[in-house]
Structure formats: structure tokens, C-alpha cells
Scaffold this motif. Structure first.
Motif, short mmCIF file in Angstrom:
data_model
loop_
_atom_site.label_atom_id
_atom_site.label_comp_id
_atom_site.label_asym_id
_atom_site.label_seq_id
_atom_site.Cartn_x
_atom_site.Cartn_y
_atom_site.Cartn_z
N LEU A 23 10.55 2.15 -4.10
CA LEU A 23 9.60 1.04 -4.15
C LEU A 23 9.98 0.01 -3.07
CD1 LEU A 23 9.44 2.40 -7.03
CD2 LEU A 23 8.72 0.16 -7.87
N PRO A 24 9.06 -0.33 -2.17
CA PRO A 24 9.37 -1.30 -1.12
C PRO A 24 9.20 -2.74 -1.60
CG PRO A 24 7.15 -0.53 -0.81
CD PRO A 24 7.70 0.22 -2.03
N PRO A 49 9.68 -3.83 5.72
CA PRO A 49 9.20 -5.05 5.06
C PRO A 49 8.95 -4.84 3.58
CG PRO A 49 7.41 -4.03 6.26
CD PRO A 49 8.65 -3.24 6.59
N ILE A 50 9.05 -5.92 2.82
CA ILE A 50 8.69 -5.89 1.41
C ILE A 50 7.17 -5.76 1.30
CG2 ILE A 50 8.58 -7.31 -0.68
CD1 ILE A 50 11.34 -8.44 0.15
N ARG A 51 6.72 -4.88 0.41
CA ARG A 51 5.29 -4.66 0.20
C ARG A 51 5.00 -4.64 -1.30
NH1 ARG A 51 6.21 -0.91 4.55
NH2 ARG A 51 4.92 -1.39 6.37
N GLU A 52 3.76 -4.93 -1.64
CA GLU A 52 3.30 -4.79 -3.01
C GLU A 52 2.91 -3.34 -3.25
OE1 GLU A 52 3.52 -7.14 -5.23
OE2 GLU A 52 4.21 -8.61 -3.76
N MET A 53 3.01 -2.90 -4.49
CA MET A 53 2.75 -1.49 -4.78
C MET A 53 1.28 -1.12 -4.69
SD MET A 53 5.55 0.08 -4.89
CE MET A 53 4.88 1.67 -5.41
N ASP A 54 0.38 -2.08 -4.74
CA ASP A 54 -1.03 -1.72 -4.54
C ASP A 54 -1.27 -1.24 -3.12
OD1 ASP A 54 -0.65 -4.23 -3.44
OD2 ASP A 54 -2.60 -5.00 -4.10
N THR A 55 -0.51 -1.78 -2.16
CA THR A 55 -0.60 -1.32 -0.78
C THR A 55 -0.12 0.11 -0.65
OG1 THR A 55 -0.24 -3.57 0.03
CG2 THR A 55 0.16 -1.78 1.59
N VAL A 56 0.98 0.42 -1.33
CA VAL A 56 1.52 1.78 -1.30
C VAL A 56 0.55 2.74 -2.00
CG1 VAL A 56 3.52 3.22 -1.83
CG2 VAL A 56 3.83 0.77 -1.37
N ALA A 57 -0.01 2.32 -3.10
CA ALA A 57 -0.96 3.17 -3.83
C ALA A 57 -2.16 3.51 -2.96
CB ALA A 57 -1.41 2.49 -5.11
N ARG A 58 -2.65 2.54 -2.19
CA ARG A 58 -3.79 2.81 -1.30
C ARG A 58 -3.43 3.83 -0.24
NH1 ARG A 58 -4.74 -2.79 -1.80
NH2 ARG A 58 -3.74 -3.22 0.22
N ALA A 94 -0.34 1.88 -13.83
CA ALA A 94 -1.41 1.24 -13.07
C ALA A 94 -2.09 2.21 -12.10
CB ALA A 94 -0.86 0.04 -12.32
N TYR A 95 -1.32 3.19 -11.59
CA TYR A 95 -1.85 4.11 -10.58
C TYR A 95 -1.47 5.55 -10.95
CZ TYR A 95 -1.94 -0.33 -8.05
OH TYR A 95 -2.15 -1.64 -7.70
N PRO A 96 -1.98 6.07 -12.06
CA PRO A 96 -1.54 7.39 -12.55
C PRO A 96 -1.94 8.55 -11.66
CG PRO A 96 -3.39 6.59 -13.84
CD PRO A 96 -2.97 5.45 -12.97
#
Length: 298
Positions: A23-24, A49-58, A94-96
């Protein structure tokens, strides 16, 4: 006139399963591995860089791939706070369609580690266990941790162990105290022999002990390797030769995101010659799907 039945929704299976995703988030980069982050960036030659997981999910959704998210707890050895199993489970919930979660426990926490592993699998719904013997400072074949492995085997989930060299602490005098001997694959051979019902995944190409790891995979049917942390073009030839042929059912795609992105890894893998479409499918998807029971994951 007869009523028209609604069409069944089309379910698109992922093109690949990335078996190794960190997880970033601030909880990982600025928490669980904070002092190790800069040396890791230098090792991989780019900022992370630190990122939110919604960015990774996309990202994973756009690529039509799934990622196995890894929790982290090396608190006893490092004094740093864990990236918790609850945080990983929350992202998976949240992102199954994009993520599966692997639990991590600090093996030095004894009965608490056993109880937490049970909770993470049975209550949080995580699908495997993750260990980093180098940073957690333990030998995998130490019998003090066998009850923990028994629990994981009883839960019916795989266990992933870091093998080989380490980006965390790399290039720093003393390696920030991380001892590479903990991550030699031969210690996993002991665990695989003593727990034949436990599926073991050696994370990363295990260099400089990669031939030792290949020997273990060839001997123990319950042992696999993920190829994370290295661009495919740099992975030792001996590994890729086995991946094309004899061990094609035992090798798994992994990126080591955010240190290596899945798009870069897959692009570099696509340029390699000598891999049939069938073998590529096994490495990128089918082998991991078989281990994870992917069809049963909602």
C-alpha cells in the motif's frame, strides 16, 4: 408475446493477478517502513510518493488486473507501527474486484500473532499470510514459530515469505541492521518439508540464492515463486528458463508496487521472447488463481 429475459451480466475475468502489492499509503511509507523508505527509493532509482488507495484501485481497474495487498507488522524488530490487517481488509471491502488481502503478523508476538492470524482470515476475510524474515528478524525454520504455521495451514491459506536481497536498508552502512541470511530460501525448504499441506510462496527472485530456490521449487510441490521487485529483463536467466519450461506451473507474476508498477512490469515481460501464450497465461493469471481459489472470491 413472451417476456424478454434480461441478459446475464458479463463478468470479465482479470487478465492478471499481481501477487505482490504494498500500500503506497502514509501508514506504510511514512509509518511501518518510514526509515527504510529513502534507501528503497535509491535502490529502485525513483521517488515513491504517498497515494490514496482509490488511485491505486483505478490503475488496477483500468488494466483489468487484480492485486494482492500485503499487510505489514515488524514491530518487535523495528519498533515501527504496523500497517494493520484491518486497513488492508477495509481496502479489499471497498474494491473487491481489484484487490485480495494477505494478513501479516509479527511472529515474535507469540500467541497474539496466532490469534490475530485467525481473526484476519476468519473474520476479516483475508486470503493469505505475509512474512518478511529479514525485516522481522527471524529464521523461518525456527520451531518457535511452527504453531503459527500450523494455524495458517489449518486455515487453508498460502503463506508468502520474502526471499533474497532486500531494498530496505540497501546502500546504507550496516544495511540498517537488516540481515540477509534470514531470507535465504533454504530455510523455507525446512518449512515446506515439515508442513506439506501449507502452500508457500517465495517472494521475489531470491537472488543471490535463486538457484537454491529453484531447487526447492523443483523438489517441493507446495512451493512457488513470485517474480516481484525485479523488471523481467533483469531476472536471472536460470529463473526465466525454468519459468518457460519445467516450472511454468509454479511461477507467479508480482510487481512489488509501488516500487515497481504493474504496467512497467507487464510491458517488460511482454517484450521477452520464448514464452508461449499458454505459459504467459499461467504466470500472469492461472497459477495464482489456482492458489487463491479465485473463483470463490466475491
Amino acid at each position: 408475446m413472451p417476456e424478454t429475459m434480461p441478459a446475464e451480466p458479463t463478468i470479465t475475468m482479470p487478465l492478471a493477478i499481481d501477487m505482490h502489492v504494498h500500500l503506497p499509503t502514509a501508514s506504510f511509507l511514512d509509518g511501518a517502513i518510514k526509515p527504510y523508505a529513502k534507501p528503497a527509493e535509491a535502490f529502485f532509482h525513483h521517488a515513491v510518493p504517498i497515494r490514496e488507495m482509490d488511485t491505486v484501485a483505478r490503475l488496477y481497474e483500468e488494466m483489468n488486473i487484480m492485486g494482492v495487498l500485503l499487510a505489514w507488522d515488524a514491530e518487535t524488530a523495528t519498533g515501527l507501527p504496523p500497517l494493520t490487517n484491518d486497513e488492508v481488509a477495509a481496502v479489499v471491502n471497498a474494491y473487491p474486484r481489484q484487490f485480495i488481502g494477505f494478513a501479516c503478523v509479527d511472529p515474535w508476538k507469540g500467541q497474539h500473532a496466532i490469534a490475530e492470524m485467525q481473526r484476519a482470515i476468519t473474520e476479516l476475510g483475508l486470503k493469505g499470510a505475509k512474512f518478511h524474515p529479514g525485516v522481522q528478524a527471524f529464521y523461518p525454520n525456527d520451531a518457535r514459530f511452527y504453531r503459527l504455521y500450523e494455524t495458517i495451514a489449518e486455515l487453508g491459506v498460502p503463506a508468502l515469505f520474502h526471499t533474497g536481497t532486500n531494498a530496505l536498508g540497501a546502500g546504507v552502512p550496516g544495511g540498517m541492521g537488516v540481515k540477509l541470511d534470514y531470507t535465504r530460501p533454504i530455510y523455507l525448504d525446512h518449512v515446506a518439508a515439515d508442513f506439506p499441506q501449507l502452500t508457500i510462496i517465495g517472494a521475489h527472485p531470491a537472488w543471490p540464492w535463486h538457484e537454491e530456490m529453484l531447487a526447492i521449487i523443483g523438489h517441493k510441490a507446495n512451493v512457488f515463486m513470485d517474480l516481484s521487485g525485479w523488471s523481467p529483463k533483469y531476472i536471472p536467466k536460470a529463473i526465466m528458463d525454468e519459468a518457460r519450461t519445467r516450472l511454468q506451473d509454479r511461477i507467479l507474476f508480482g510487481s512489488d508496487y509501488p516500487f515497481i508498477t504493474p504496467d512497467r512490469w507487464l510491458a517488460d515481460f511482454g517484450k521477452l521472447e520464448g514464452f508461449s501464450d499458454q505459459v504467459r497465461h499461467k504466470i500472469l493469471y492461472a497459477n495464482a488463481a489456482r492458489i487463491l481459489g479465485i473463483d470463490s472470491i466475491g
